[in-house]
Design a protein around this motif. Structure first.
Motif: not given
Length: 739
Positions: A368-370, A376-382, A396-399
């Motif tokens: 993300y630093h690079m 537009i960065i979208i993080q997700a987990a189970l 970073q926001e995650a959903m």
């Protein structure tokens, strides 16, 4: 009871009792009967599973009974709803709640205006004719026509289902599939009923009630499909020929015809064959093949797509930029972490795998630093809980994946975005298929996980197959950073990953070193709980501790015991004890709790959030929530995800004791000390295997003790993870060759 039977048709005037499993009691006004004005009918659930509704017309056959307690009644032996005829239609519509808002007066007006013609108007949904004489608004018109259509469709299906021995409640689901053609569709191919029932029941109905011969093609094809669907329920998305043949023979009840059945299923197209390097020909149902094919094609498409990152790489990837990020860390990046960062920056699809504590989160922060500021960065987990941890770790926001898919369905996902999916080892084929379908033009996708942790609960494997097939854009992180080497935890964890049973010291209460992994061996199930409690008491006094187990039942038993200990301790200390009940479980101050089966994103309470009850109000208080509704506050608790939270009466539905939780609930969390309950002594269990022990051991930062059978631990650790034996049609070998 009299043996005389009576048959009559009448309108339901009152529901006395729904009765649940006991059935229903209702009053019927007969159209032509020797009885009086109203007849009380007792309808047991084993006679008819659907419950009458006020205003409906029923045909009833039963025996008269003059019960000393219930009085005169008819015990129904057969009972079915029927469409009304003649003027009965007035009460049928006027009193029936399914025609809500119309009422008897309007129904009377319709009958007076059209008489018998009203039946055809309803069936044809002829709005113009109806509105020419009766005033109905658009909403009531829709209710009238929809409810009538439902009755026209459902009533013959109810009779049909009852006749072939199926629960009449399933009729509604069948009508949702096939509408007015339901009965014809089932008669045409009775094995369509496999969507609602098991093979034995459907096969018996097909052969015994609908005259299907044992060698009928529809039966043979259905047996092959059923064999594959059973394998799918066991997490396999495909089967090899011998396994499919064996299961098909079992379903058909004879070896003769199984080979022909497979040929017929292939020719029919309901079953597909594909070549596999490890298994030869594999066989799949169409749905499984379609999902896996799309996943493979979508990953290929993303991997070969226009590489928007190359230009960014030329601009932003430099030793200076990486040095800036590294300067923010308390340690130097490992070479494998540098490689992972560069790979993600360069590739539109990539995979990062590694065990617990190897720095996967650090790699993400470096990536993300690079990236440029407008990326537009979208993080997700189970789960929401895992997404919250991901957000805290990366900044970073995650959903949750469920939220990601919901957003995709409502408003669509942004184009040219970077998607990072954590805990990807738990992605099954259906879920990953939906993610792939949701991705938009120019999307980049990155999977982060550990194939040695718990596998997907659903069918198939994705991350595991990428690793197994040697997908080129994978970086494997191996150097452990999170757990100090002196604890010995990384060594034990690595041994389990490699299926090498580690040598563990025996845990002796009061004499442990406070570090590492040990075992408290017991082969006696009657003393297992006591041993767990002894280890937990010692760990809890030393700091943060958690018990993890395989079964919910084991957790309940341990939680109850520790709750009683907490209560007795508070009594001994002469502390005030205020109790409340959640899901029939007593709670008091000091109890550890878990928030489960629900997510409250506003308060950051997630499925799996752990906490401690800090206060129970002797006198609950009222407060207005964010929507202005009044709530009753009964307690306060401090949660790991949310801090101090006021608990309302509504929250109690989602609260349980949390001293002990399942390893599935624990995945992604860590504690200083963990007690691992290896509860299965002298028996195999589908839950516990190599990955279960690996996941459990890596939940601890300083110390873990395994309580249970040493023999079972050594056996399970030495065996390959069960997930690795899943038969999967998905393959990335062709993708690997192209790239």
């Amino acid at each position: 009871m009299s043996k005389h039977q009576f048959s009559f048709r009448g309108a339901v005037q009152r529901i006395v009792s729904h009765g649940g499993f006991a059935g229903a009691i209702f009053l019927v006004e007969p159209f032509n009967s020797a009885f009086g004005n109203l007849i009380k009918v007792r309808l047991n659930a084993n006679v008819q599973s659907i419950v009458p509704t006020l205003g409906e017309v029923w045909d009833i056959t039963g025996a008269y009974d003059d019960d000393t307690f219930y009085g005169e009644q008819i015990i129904a032996e057969e009972a079915f709803p029927v469409l009304p005829s003649g003027r009965v239609l007035v009460e049928f519509i006027g009193k029936n709640p399914k025609f809500a808002g119309i009422g008897v007066r309007t129904a009377q007006k319709m009958w007076m205006a059209f008489g018998e013609e009203l039946y055809e108007i309803l069936t044809q949904k002829n709005e113009d004719i109806l509105l020419s004489r009766v005033n109905l608004n658009e909403t009531l018109l829709e209710i009238l026509f929809d409810a009538w259509e439902e009755y026209e469709q459902i009533i013959p299906v109810v009779r049909f289902f009852h006749a072939i021995g199926f629960n009449a409640k399933l009729a509604n689901k069948a009508v949702e599939f096939w509408g007015k053609e339901t009965v014809e569709k089932i008669k045409e191919d009775p094995y369509r009923l496999l969507a609602f029932g098991g093979w034995s029941q459907v096969d018996a109905a097909a052969r015994g009630k609908l005259n299907v011969s044992s060698d009928a093609e529809i039966r043979l094809i259905a047996a092959v499909e059923e064999a594959l669907y059973r394998a799918y329920d066991d997490k396999h998305t495909a089967q090899n020929y011998q396994s499919l043949l064996r299961q098909t023979k079992k379903l058909l009840g004879a070896s003769k015809g199984a080979e022909r059945a497979i040929k017929l299923a292939l020719a029919d197209g309901r079953v597909q064959a594909l070549e596999n390097a490890n298994h030869g020909n594999l066989y799949q149902v169409v749905g499984a093949m379609a999902m896996e094919r799309y996943i493979r094609e979508r990953i290929t498409e993303i991997s070969q797509g226009e590489n928007h990152q190359l230009s960014m790489l030329q601009e932003s990837y430099s030793d200076k930029r990486l040095a800036e990020f590294e300067a923010t860390l308390p340690y130097r990046l490992a070479e494998e972490q540098r490689k992972a960062i560069k790979m993600v920056v360069e590739q539109p699809f990539a995979v990062i795998v590694g065990g617990a504590g190897v720095g996967k989160t650090t790699v993400l922060r470096g990536v993300y630093h690079m990236f440029p500021e407008n990326a537009i960065i979208i993080q997700a987990a189970l789960t929401n809980r895992a997404a919250s941890r991901m957000s805290e770790a990366t900044g970073q926001e995650a959903m949750s994946i469920a939220r990601l898919l919901f957003v995709a369905s409502v408003e669509g996902l942004p184009e040219n975005a970077y998607f990072f999916i954590d805990e990807a080892s738990m992605l099954d084929v259906p879920t990953f298929y939906r993610i792939c379908k949701a991705l938009t033009v120019g999307s980049k996708l990155y999977l982060i996980g550990d194939q040695h942790q718990l596998p997907p609960i659903g069918p198939g494997l994705v991350l595991h197959k990428l690793v197994e097939d040697g997908y080129p854009h994978i970086t494997k992180l191996t150097k452990v950073h999170r757990q100090a080497n002196e604890t010995g935890i990384p060594i034990v964890a690595e041994a389990i990953r490699n299926m090498v049973p580690p040598s563990l010291e025996q845990f002796v209460s009061g004499k442990s070193k406070g570090l590492g992994v040990s075992i408290c061996p017991t082969d006696d199930t009657s003393t297992l709980t006591d041993a767990v409690l002894a280890a937990y008491r010692e760990f809890d006094h030393a700091g943060e501790a958690q018990i993890v187990a395989a079964r919910v039942e084991t957790c309940l038993q341990i939680n109850h015991a520790l709750h009683l200990e907490n209560k007795v301790y508070r009594e001994y200390k002469k502390q005030a004890i205020h109790a409340l009940f959640a899901n029939h479980v007593e709670l008091c101050e000091g109890d550890k709790i878990i928030y489960k089966d629900h997510n409250d994103l506003t308060r950051k309470l997630f499925n799996g959030s752990l906490g401690v009850i800090t206060r129970i109000y002797a006198n609950p208080v009222s407060k207005a929530n964010d929507y202005g509704d009044m709530e009753i506050v009964v307690a306060e608790a401090e949660f790991d995800s949310a801090g101090v939270v006021q608990l309302t009466e509504g929250d109690l539905e989602y609260i349980d004791l949390g001293y002990a939780i399942t390893v599935h609930k624990a995945q992604g969390s860590q504690w200083e000390r963990v007690v691992i309950v290896s509860e299965f002594v002298g028996e195999q269990n589908p839950i516990i295997d190599n990955t279960w022990f690996y996941t459990a051991v890596t939940r601890c930062e300083k110390q873990a003790v395994i309580v249970g059978s040493r023999e079972n631990f050594l056996y399970q650790v030495g065996m390959p993870p069960r997930a690795f034996s899943r038969v999967i049609g998905l393959s990335f070998r062709n993708v690997t060759e192209v790239l």
